[in-house]
Motif scaffolding. Structure first.
Motif, PDB file in Angstrom:
ATOM      1  N   GLY A   7       0.816  -1.124  -0.129  1.00  0.00           N
ATOM      2  CA  GLY A   7       0.107  -0.020  -0.065  1.00  0.00           C
ATOM      3  C   GLY A   7       0.789   1.278   0.048  1.00  0.00           C
ATOM      4  N   LEU A   8       1.996   1.200   0.587  1.00  0.00           N
ATOM      5  CA  LEU A   8       2.770   2.397   0.850  1.00  0.00           C
ATOM      6  C   LEU A   8       3.225   2.481  -0.600  1.00  0.00           C
ATOM      7  N   PHE A   9       4.006   1.447  -1.237  1.00  0.00           N
ATOM      8  CA  PHE A   9       4.463   1.566  -2.653  1.00  0.00           C
ATOM      9  C   PHE A   9       3.402   2.123  -3.640  1.00  0.00           C
TER      10      PHE A   9
ATOM     11  N   GLY B 192       3.160   5.405  -5.981  1.00  0.00           N
ATOM     12  CA  GLY B 192       3.210   5.438  -7.548  1.00  0.00           C
ATOM     13  C   GLY B 192       4.160   4.156  -7.988  1.00  0.00           C
ATOM     14  N   HIS B 193       4.909   3.275  -7.386  1.00  0.00           N
ATOM     15  CA  HIS B 193       5.651   2.480  -7.687  1.00  0.00           C
ATOM     16  C   HIS B 193       4.852   1.300  -8.538  1.00  0.00           C
ATOM     17  N   ILE B 194       3.794   0.986  -7.964  1.00  0.00           N
ATOM     18  CA  ILE B 194       2.478   0.060  -8.487  1.00  0.00           C
ATOM     19  C   ILE B 194       1.165   0.497  -8.160  1.00  0.00           C
ATOM     20  N   ALA B 195       0.105   0.041  -8.877  1.00  0.00           N
ATOM     21  CA  ALA B 195      -0.782   0.701  -8.934  1.00  0.00           C
ATOM     22  C   ALA B 195      -1.723   0.033  -7.759  1.00  0.00           C
ATOM     23  N   ILE B 196      -2.667   0.613  -7.033  1.00  0.00           N
ATOM     24  CA  ILE B 196      -3.216   0.061  -5.783  1.00  0.00           C
ATOM     25  C   ILE B 196      -3.963  -1.341  -6.046  1.00  0.00           C
ATOM     26  N   GLU B 197      -4.551  -1.179  -7.459  1.00  0.00           N
ATOM     27  CA  GLU B 197      -5.383  -2.690  -7.763  1.00  0.00           C
ATOM     28  C   GLU B 197      -4.376  -3.830  -7.919  1.00  0.00           C
ATOM     29  N   THR B 198      -2.954  -3.336  -8.353  1.00  0.00           N
ATOM     30  CA  THR B 198      -2.022  -4.530  -8.300  1.00  0.00           C
ATOM     31  C   THR B 198      -1.631  -4.955  -6.981  1.00  0.00           C
TER      32      THR B 198
ATOM     33  N   TYR C 247      -1.441   2.357   2.252  1.00  0.00           N
ATOM     34  CA  TYR C 247      -1.788   3.716   0.997  1.00  0.00           C
ATOM     35  C   TYR C 247      -1.987   5.079   2.102  1.00  0.00           C
ATOM     36  N   ILE C 248      -2.911   4.790   3.313  1.00  0.00           N
ATOM     37  CA  ILE C 248      -3.171   6.106   4.020  1.00  0.00           C
ATOM     38  C   ILE C 248      -2.138   6.510   4.678  1.00  0.00           C
TER      39      ILE C 248
END
Length: 171
Positions: free
Chosen positions: A48-50, A54-60, A163-164
């Protein structure tokens, strides 16, 4: 530990991140010793942090965490099925270890679905419940249903937590 791991994973780019988010939860449930070294939950939060950076999509990150969780649970279940008789034999009746093993298997037999669901959110249980479900003879369909449901709640919850936390984490 997490910062060190984040640096190593970033060296491999998005492939390394996806591998981390998929493999650590899978290995944690399939091989309980892995969970003691690196909890799958930490890898999913890192995903989630990555994603925030923007290193990977959140969906990925979500799909990798979900797939790793379910695959690891199925592998742990298969290990429990395979070693079903050995689990009881290695913990002699009357000993403390034997009593704990009997109690754990009894809990799975009485509260199977609840144990699978709650186990996904508890670090020690996350590593043991899949194997114990297989060893106790829980039907595969029932186990899969609850494994997928619990993973479908667990994976997004911890990816979103990461992500948060994104603005404060490694980038």
């Amino acid at each position: 530990m997490t910062a060190w791991l984040a640096e190593r994973v970033l060296a491999y780019g998005s492939v390394g991140i996806v591998a981390l988010v998929l493999l650590v939860p899978a290995l944690e449930a399939a091989l309980p010793i892995v969970g003691a070294l690196m909890p799958g939950q930490a890898a999913v939060v890192l995903g989630g942090l990555f994603a925030w950076h923007g290193h990977i999509a959140i969906e990925t990150a979500l799909l990798a965490a979900l797939a790793g969780s379910v695959l690891g649970n199925v592998a742990g279940y298969a290990v429990g099925r395979r070693w079903q008789g050995r689990l009881s034999a290695r913990a002699p009746a009357g000993t403390r270890r034997g009593r704990y093993t009997e109690q754990a298997v009894g809990l799975i037999e009485r509260r199977g679905a609840g144990a699978v669901f709650v186990g996904r959110f508890t670090s020690v249980l996350r590593t043991l419940v899949p194997m114990l479900c297989g060893a106790s003879g829980m039907p595969l369909r029932r186990y899969l249903l609850w494994s997928v449901l619990s993973s479908a709640v667990w994976a997004p919850a911890f990816v979103v937590i990461g992500y948060i936390m994104g603005p404060a984490g490694p980038g």
